[in-house]
Design a protein around this motif. Structure first.
Motif, short mmCIF file in Angstrom:
data_model
loop_
_atom_site.label_atom_id
_atom_site.label_comp_id
_atom_site.label_asym_id
_atom_site.label_seq_id
_atom_site.Cartn_x
_atom_site.Cartn_y
_atom_site.Cartn_z
N ASP A 133 0.83 -1.21 0.00
CA ASP A 133 0.00 0.00 0.00
C ASP A 133 0.86 1.26 0.00
O ASP A 133 0.60 2.21 -0.73
N MET A 134 1.93 1.25 0.82
CA MET A 134 2.82 2.40 0.87
C MET A 134 3.52 2.60 -0.47
O MET A 134 3.67 3.74 -0.95
N GLU A 135 3.95 1.52 -1.07
CA GLU A 135 4.62 1.61 -2.37
C GLU A 135 3.66 2.13 -3.45
O GLU A 135 4.03 2.97 -4.27
N ASP A 136 2.43 1.65 -3.42
CA ASP A 136 1.42 2.12 -4.39
C ASP A 136 1.17 3.62 -4.22
O ASP A 136 1.07 4.34 -5.22
N GLU A 137 1.06 4.08 -2.98
CA GLU A 137 0.84 5.50 -2.74
C GLU A 137 2.01 6.33 -3.26
O GLU A 137 1.82 7.37 -3.88
N ASP A 138 3.23 5.84 -3.03
CA ASP A 138 4.42 6.54 -3.51
C ASP A 138 4.45 6.57 -5.03
O ASP A 138 4.74 7.61 -5.63
N ASN A 139 4.12 5.46 -5.65
CA ASN A 139 4.11 5.40 -7.11
C ASN A 139 3.03 6.31 -7.70
O ASN A 139 3.22 6.89 -8.77
N ASP A 140 1.90 6.43 -7.01
CA ASP A 140 0.83 7.30 -7.48
C ASP A 140 1.25 8.77 -7.49
O ASP A 140 0.73 9.56 -8.27
N LEU A 141 2.19 9.13 -6.63
CA LEU A 141 2.67 10.51 -6.58
C LEU A 141 3.54 10.85 -7.79
O LEU A 141 3.75 12.01 -8.09
N GLY A 142 4.03 9.84 -8.47
CA GLY A 142 4.86 10.07 -9.65
C GLY A 142 6.33 10.18 -9.28
O GLY A 142 6.72 10.02 -8.13
N PRO A 143 7.15 10.48 -10.28
CA PRO A 143 8.59 10.58 -10.02
C PRO A 143 8.89 11.73 -9.07
O PRO A 143 8.21 12.76 -9.08
N GLU A 144 9.91 11.55 -8.25
CA GLU A 144 10.30 12.59 -7.33
C GLU A 144 11.11 13.66 -8.06
O GLU A 144 11.68 13.42 -9.11
N ARG A 145 11.14 14.83 -7.49
CA ARG A 145 11.77 15.98 -8.13
C ARG A 145 13.21 15.68 -8.56
O ARG A 145 13.61 16.01 -9.66
N ASP A 146 14.00 15.08 -7.68
CA ASP A 146 15.39 14.83 -8.02
C ASP A 146 15.53 13.86 -9.19
O ASP A 146 16.47 13.94 -9.97
N GLU A 147 14.58 12.94 -9.33
CA GLU A 147 14.63 12.01 -10.45
C GLU A 147 14.37 12.73 -11.77
O GLU A 147 15.07 12.50 -12.75
N THR A 148 13.40 13.63 -11.79
CA THR A 148 13.10 14.36 -13.02
C THR A 148 14.18 15.37 -13.33
O THR A 148 14.54 15.57 -14.49
N ASP A 149 14.75 16.00 -12.32
CA ASP A 149 15.84 16.95 -12.55
C ASP A 149 17.03 16.25 -13.20
O ASP A 149 17.61 16.75 -14.15
N ARG A 150 17.37 15.09 -12.67
CA ARG A 150 18.51 14.34 -13.21
C ARG A 150 18.23 13.92 -14.65
O ARG A 150 19.11 13.99 -15.51
N PHE A 151 17.00 13.50 -14.92
CA PHE A 151 16.63 13.10 -16.28
C PHE A 151 16.83 14.27 -17.25
O PHE A 151 17.45 14.11 -18.30
N PHE A 152 16.34 15.46 -16.88
CA PHE A 152 16.47 16.59 -17.78
C PHE A 152 17.91 17.09 -17.88
O PHE A 152 18.30 17.65 -18.91
N GLN A 153 18.72 16.87 -16.84
CA GLN A 153 20.14 17.20 -16.96
C GLN A 153 20.81 16.32 -18.00
O GLN A 153 21.69 16.77 -18.73
N LEU A 154 20.39 15.07 -18.07
CA LEU A 154 20.98 14.14 -19.03
C LEU A 154 20.43 14.34 -20.43
O LEU A 154 21.16 14.27 -21.42
#
Length: 70
Positions: free
Chosen positions: A20-41
């Motif tokens: 349940d905790m994992e599902d809630e986290d996944n529902d929030l989408g990618p975290e800010r640092d993950e998307t920032d790193r993606f756009f840096q690359l």
């Protein structure tokens, strides 16, 4: 006699709470640092046309060759 020998076993662990905790986290989408790193690359590779993309890829390739001593 059988009642005395029978013991209650603890409940088997379940994935319910963790799942349940994992599902809630996944529902929030990618975290800010993950998307920032993606756009840096990916950011340096964004181009409006194929010529611009080719120039950018050539520059990245040139820089990586310089840094690796090749």
């Amino acid at each position: 006699m059988l009642d005395m020998m029978a013991r209650l076993l603890p409940a088997a662990p379940s994935n319910g709470v963790y799942s349940d905790m994992e599902d809630e986290d996944n529902d929030l989408g990618p975290e800010r640092d993950e998307t920032d790193r993606f756009f840096q690359l990916v950011g340096p590779l964004m181009a409006d046309d194929m010529e611009e993309l080719s120039r950018k890829l050539a520059e990245i390739n040139r820089r990586s060759s310089e840094g690796s001593g090749r």
